[in-house]
Design a protein around this motif. Structure first.
Motif, short mmCIF file in Angstrom:
data_model
loop_
_atom_site.label_atom_id
_atom_site.label_comp_id
_atom_site.label_asym_id
_atom_site.label_seq_id
_atom_site.Cartn_x
_atom_site.Cartn_y
_atom_site.Cartn_z
N TRP A 1 -12.89 -13.67 4.35
CA TRP A 1 -11.87 -13.34 3.41
C TRP A 1 -11.83 -11.48 3.45
O TRP A 1 -12.76 -10.92 3.18
N LEU A 2 -10.88 -10.77 2.67
CA LEU A 2 -10.34 -9.56 2.48
C LEU A 2 -11.58 -9.29 1.87
O LEU A 2 -12.07 -10.44 0.18
N GLN A 3 -12.48 -8.25 1.33
CA GLN A 3 -13.42 -7.86 -0.17
C GLN A 3 -13.54 -6.60 -0.28
O GLN A 3 -12.08 -5.77 0.13
N PRO A 4 -13.50 -6.16 -1.20
CA PRO A 4 -14.39 -6.96 -2.09
C PRO A 4 -14.08 -8.38 -2.57
O PRO A 4 -12.38 -8.52 -3.54
N TYR A 5 -15.00 -9.44 -3.03
CA TYR A 5 -14.37 -10.67 -3.92
C TYR A 5 -14.91 -10.79 -5.19
O TYR A 5 -15.41 -9.75 -5.54
N THR A 6 -13.80 -11.14 -6.03
CA THR A 6 -13.90 -10.33 -7.18
C THR A 6 -14.82 -11.63 -8.39
O THR A 6 -15.22 -10.88 -9.07
N ASP A 7 -14.94 -12.50 -7.75
CA ASP A 7 -16.92 -13.27 -8.80
C ASP A 7 -17.81 -12.63 -8.19
O ASP A 7 -18.51 -12.46 -9.28
N LYS A 8 -18.03 -11.87 -6.49
CA LYS A 8 -19.36 -11.70 -6.84
C LYS A 8 -19.34 -10.48 -7.19
O LYS A 8 -20.40 -9.86 -7.97
N THR A 9 -17.91 -9.27 -7.37
CA THR A 9 -18.13 -8.31 -8.15
C THR A 9 -17.75 -8.41 -10.14
O THR A 9 -19.20 -7.68 -10.20
N VAL A 10 -17.54 -8.92 -10.86
CA VAL A 10 -17.70 -9.71 -11.90
C VAL A 10 -19.07 -9.84 -11.95
O VAL A 10 -20.15 -9.31 -13.08
N GLU A 11 -19.70 -11.12 -11.15
CA GLU A 11 -21.35 -11.44 -11.33
C GLU A 11 -22.25 -9.09 -11.21
O GLU A 11 -23.08 -9.44 -11.59
#
Length: 344
Positions: free
Chosen positions: A262-272
């Motif tokens: 999907w479109l990146q960057p992913y929110t959850d991965k960025t938060v982590e």
């Protein structure tokens, strides 16, 4: 406007302009049957899932609709409006329609207007509301898909249903649809006011702010969907209005579904990643959502808050959507009046 009917002429309502606000949708309840009915309608939309039926339908009916209703129902229970027994998206959209009605009623318009609201998936349906407005005498209809950034899976699918309803009407109202408003000055101004108000209420200063948009598969963008471009322009204009740097306010995409990219960057991965890098204070807002809903209240303020805290973060804030706030209604009123030029 004619006030005297010819003899034996049937009474017909006419002469009004209808305004229909449309948002994504909400289940009728959090129970299994309600969730399954809602998810089936949503995930059967070929604009949402661009896969051949022979490939997608066995997965949908054989796997997803057997397990996902329970999981989604529990998520909705976390954010459900129990006082009105409905999802918050429905609560906010109704309030937006009521407040827009009140604002327009104070104006000296050339034609009377009727404002109503509908959901693309679930109730109240677009079909029922178009028919209701026409029965009230709305010979002209303005449809407002409440999505600032255009995507085939959101704006286009709302318009598809409106067009389908009109296809089956002998007497059709004249039709206008709201174009994307991702770069409209009224939208940027409303978000800027909302952000300033929300940040002023925090008891901490974020080190990083994320603008999190709903994602779409990368394949949809590659096939020509302008959504990613609209999101990036919105973010740039918001940053410029707020005087923020690209490091301070970053753009991410949430709510991915399935195994493909999907479109990146992913929110959850960025938060982590932010938490792991030592960032202790963040805030997230959702400029692509006109109202708070499952994806903002449960996914962002719930799941992503947990991710941040579990990886070392200390202070997390979800900044609310425009909803039915004064600044949100100012924007909605301006957009509506702009599209009604020549009609009222």
């Amino acid at each position: 406007m004619q006030t005297h009917w010819p003899e034996n002429h049937p009474q017909v309502a006419f002469g009004k302009v209808g305004i229909l606000l449309v948002n994504l949708g909400t289940p009728d309840g959090t129970d299994y049957k309600s969730m399954r009915r809602y998810l089936k309608e949503f995930l059967s939309d070929v604009r949402v899932i661009e896969e051949p039926k022979w490939k997608w339908w066995p997965i949908l009916n054989g796997i997803i609709l057997q397990t996902r209703p329970q999981k989604s129902g529990k998520a909705y229970e976390e954010i459900w409006n129990y006082e009105k027994n409905e999802g918050p998206l429905l609560t906010f959209t109704r309030s937006q329609a009521e407040k827009l009605t009140e604002r327009l009623s104070r104006m000296d318009l050339a034609r009377p207007v009727e404002v109503d609201y509908a959901m693309r998936y679930g109730n109240p349906s677009i079909k029922s509301k178009v028919e209701t407005l026409f029965a009230k005498g709305c010979e002209r209809l303005l449809v407002l898909p409440l999505y600032p950034q255009y995507a085939a899976a959101t704006t286009a699918t709302v318009n598809d249903v409106v067009f389908e309803v009109l296809q089956k009407m002998r007497w059709q109202p004249a039709l206008r649809t709201l174009p994307p408003y991702h770069d409209d000055p009224a939208y940027i101004e409303a978000l800027s006011i909302s952000l300033k108000n929300s940040l002023a209420k925090l008891d901490f200063e974020p080190e990083v702010i994320l603008a999190s948009y709903h994602g779409i598969p990368q394949r949809y963008f590659d096939n020509g969907d302008p959504y990613h471009c609209h999101c990036m322009k919105s973010s740039r204009l918001i940053r410029e209005a707020m005087g923020w740097s690209t490091e301070y306010m970053r753009t991410t995409f949430q709510s991915r579904f399935g195994p493909e990219e999907w479109l990146q960057p992913y929110t959850d991965k960025t938060v982590e990643g932010l938490a792991n890098s030592g960032v202790k204070r963040i805030a997230i807002f959702n400029p692509g959502f006109s109202s708070d809903c499952l994806e903002t209240l449960e996914e962002i303020d719930g799941e992503n808050r947990e991710i941040f805290m579990e990886h070392g973060g200390m202070q997390f804030a979800h900044l609310p959507c425009l909803n039915d706030s004064d600044e949100g209604m100012d924007m909605l009123t301006k957009l509506t009046l702009n599209e009604l030029q020549g009609w009222v």
